[in-house]
Design an enzyme around this catalytic site. Structure first.
Site: not given
Length: 677
Positions: A178, A381-383, A452, A470, A476
């Site tokens: 990023e 969603h799984h962070e 990520e 991504e 963002e």
């Protein structure tokens, strides 16, 4: 449709030391079907080198091959013991993609190599030549046994001090890519990520990357001499790069070659180097547009954690779903639904997320059913925060839960540059983990979108439930990036760099370009915001390919906006992609034909400069009449202080027409071309 032609060549007994140089060059190289690209090997003083040329001009000078194992063990004196030739011509249909059909037409040379003494280890070097580039990989024989590889010695000795577009790959820079792209001569590089896009002084375009990364470490490129780059591998915490037991196959090292920037995309070389789909019935894998409880957290109107502005409240999520259903979107993403967001996990990296326990104000089964009743899906969603052991302990039960309640897609996240045990983000440990996630999701009928991530190396061919990721600076950063957001040139670089690896979930579609923040928070000139016009936000749906495209802004910011019609209409799955014009870092104009439909969409974007082009529509079928619905930068539009004006117009067109595309600074244009009524 499948077509295949395979011609096997006899093994050649090559006595390298005795063979004349001209004979070696002829027997130890392979040429692409169109004859333009050549890759060959050159033994020299007990070492092995490869070289690449195009139209007789060198692309890669002799570049070393080999490995270094634990204890400084490198391969001894090498000799070529034989070779075999092969060719293939196969066309397959993708379940989804930037093109519907991919033709794999290549010639192959398999070279048998052995150590002259010592351990007598042997390997095959497999070289393939395509019309759009070349590739090679190592296939290690059984005598390598169980090994710990410390480094791969593969070099890329460029024949030119080419201009490079790059992001750094060495720590402490973020290993999740990023970072804004820089441009410089190769001679000024340090260590960089792939894909690495290069422009030679003669205009030849070269992209170095890798394909079929399965059980190996991700590759960076480190400059060792003026124009020599060497592969260097991401590592386990103890410094080892790759652990394995022979027989063992490495990823392909790919060198894409083109005459012009426009010829780089769509990039299909990595797909050709991955195995066919492991999923027999892919009918459940459906590209879609979606919205979600996401952007509000980035601009501080909602929170991931619990409290009065918790985004993942059941009633709030229903509001997003109602908007999605009313506007033909296929899903609604919800972040912050599960326990674990109420600690400062980002700064302390002490995340303990649950992937099965929702917050009390989030009705998981009820919302999944609410979505299904409206013909769409809840996107989970799984962070993980790169706490891999915590995630893998729950992975099977988490995916089973989603399957049980009817969640058909999941966005995973890996914020963090190393795992809890110190393994690198692109390490073999993480490569294995991502494969486990993809395969587990496939067993439960779930599509995957990774943020990520590790880099894309074409695995979507084998596991087409791996839809998007991504892997670069996305939207963002326009909410809180310290530089004020991504610069206007950013997306014009991404198209020719990051996007050559595969689809990107960039999350376009921000209409509130000045970002109205919570009451009482004054806006400062330096605050981050999208540095584009509104028309460019629309064009990004066509330019930056993804089978998942997000309408990323808050639902209320689309109300009473005529330009939102383009987001309703734009496709996400394509029969054909044609790059009409482009220069890296300056502008891109691309046309895509919707899969199975007689509709085309055109996206044009520019950097900080205003640009105008006359674009022939010769890609349209002859003899048919169409209507072009044009969303252009309005009068006075400028990304700096007037980003919102959009002019919407219609024009009758056919294959003989030319459209005038005018773009404001930081602007763009989006066009739908549909059959005339």
């Amino acid at each position: 449709m499948q077509k295949r032609l395979r011609a096997w060549g006899m093994g050649l007994a090559l006595a390298v030391a005795a063979a004349p140089a001209a004979a070696q060059q002829d027997t130890m190289s392979v040429r692409s079907p169109d004859g333009r690209n050549v890759i060959g090997i050159e033994p020299r003083d007990g070492r092995l080198f490869y070289r690449v040329s195009r139209d007789g001009q060198p692309v890669m000078l002799p570049s070393r091959l080999g490995f270094e194992f634990r204890g400084g063990d490198t391969l001894g004196a090498l000799r070529v013991t034989g070779a075999a030739r092969d060719s293939a011509d196969e066309t397959w249909t993708q379940p989804w993609g930037e093109v519907a059909h991919v033709r794999d037409h290549h010639n192959e040379l398999r070279v048998h190599v052995a150590e002259a003494g010592g351990q007598a280890r042997a390997f095959d070097l497999v070289l393939r030549a395509f019309d759009d580039g070349v590739a090679f990989r190592y296939e290690l024989g059984e005598r390598f046994g169980a090994f710990e590889m410390m480094e791969e010695l593969t070099e890329f000795a460029l024949a030119d001090n080419a201009r490079a577009w790059w992001i750094p790959g060495n720590q402490p820079e973020p290993d999740r890519q990023e970072i804004l792209y820089s441009s410089s001569p190769v001679s000024r590089l340090d260590t960089v990520h792939t894909p690495l896009t290069l422009q030679y002084t003669n205009g030849t375009q070269v992209v170095i990357h890798e394909a079929n990364l399965v059980d190996y470490a991700g590759m960076y490129l480190a400059r060792t001499q003026n124009r020599v780059l060497r592969s260097t591998l991401a590592r386990w915490a103890d410094g080892v790069a790759v652990r394995g037991t022979a027989p063992f196959v490495t990823p392909w090292r790919t060198i894409q070659v083109a005459d012009r920037p426009e010829d780089l995309a769509p990039s299909l070389l990595t797909l050709k180097l991955n195995p066919p789909s492991r999923i027999a019935n892919t009918s459940w894998i459906t590209p879609m547009k979606y919205n979600g409880v996401w952007w509000g957290m980035h601009i501080n109107t909602e929170t991931w954690g619990s409290g009065p502005t918790h985004g993942a409240r059941t009633e709030n999520v229903k509001r997003y779903m109602d908007f999605a259903a009313a506007n033909g979107l296929g899903g609604t993403l919800v972040e912050g639904w599960n326990l674990g967001w109420d600690v400062d996990w980002f700064n302390t990296m002490q995340a303990t997320f649950s992937f099965t326990q929702p917050y009390p104000d989030f009705d998981l089964p009820g919302l999944a059913a609410y979505a299904r009743a409206r013909g769409m899906t809840l996107i989970g969603h799984h962070e993980t925060a790169t706490k891999i052991e915590n995630y893998e302990r729950q992975l099977d039960s988490a995916m089973a839960l989603y399957e049980r309640v009817g969640v058909r897609a999941v966005k995973t996240g890996y914020v963090g540059d190393k795992t809890e045990h110190g393994h690198a983000h692109q390490s073999q440990y993480m490569v294995r983990h991502h494969r486990r996630v993809i395969e587990t999701a496939a067993r439960h009928g779930i599509m995957v979108n990774v943020h990520e991530p590790i880099k894309d190396t074409g695995e979507r061919r084998t596991w087409p439930n791996m839809l998007s990721r991504e892997g670069s600076r996305g939207m963002e950063y326009n909410a809180w990036g310290g530089e004020g957001g991504n610069p206007p040139e950013h997306e014009t670089i991404l198209f020719f760099t990051r996007m050559l690896a595969g689809p990107m979930d960039f999350t376009p579609g921000i209409f509130d370009l000045l970002i109205q923040r919570p009451t009482g928070t004054p806006r400062r000139p330096e605050d981050a915001r999208p540095r584009t016009t509104l028309a460019k936000q629309l064009a990004l749906y066509v330019v930056l390919y993804s089978p998942l495209q997000m309408a990323a802004d808050l639902p209320e910011n689309y109300a009473d906006q005529p330009a939102f019609q383009f987001i309703r209409d734009v496709a996400v799955d394509w029969d054909t992609t044609v790059v009409l014009n482009g220069r890296i870092g300056d502008h891109v104009i691309v046309a895509r034909k919707e899969k199975g439909q007689d509709e085309w969409f055109v996206g044009a974007i520019t950097d900080e400069e205003a640009r105008s082009f006359d674009v022939p529509l010769s890609f349209l079928p002859a003899g048919r009449r169409y209507v072009a619905e044009i969303y252009a930068d309005g009068p006075g539009a400028d990304w700096r202080d007037n980003p919102l004006p959009v002019t919407i117009s219609r024009q009758d067109v056919d294959a003989g027409s030319t459209l005038r595309i005018e773009m404001a600074p930081g602007g763009g244009q989006a066009i739908r071309i549909r059959p005339a009524d």
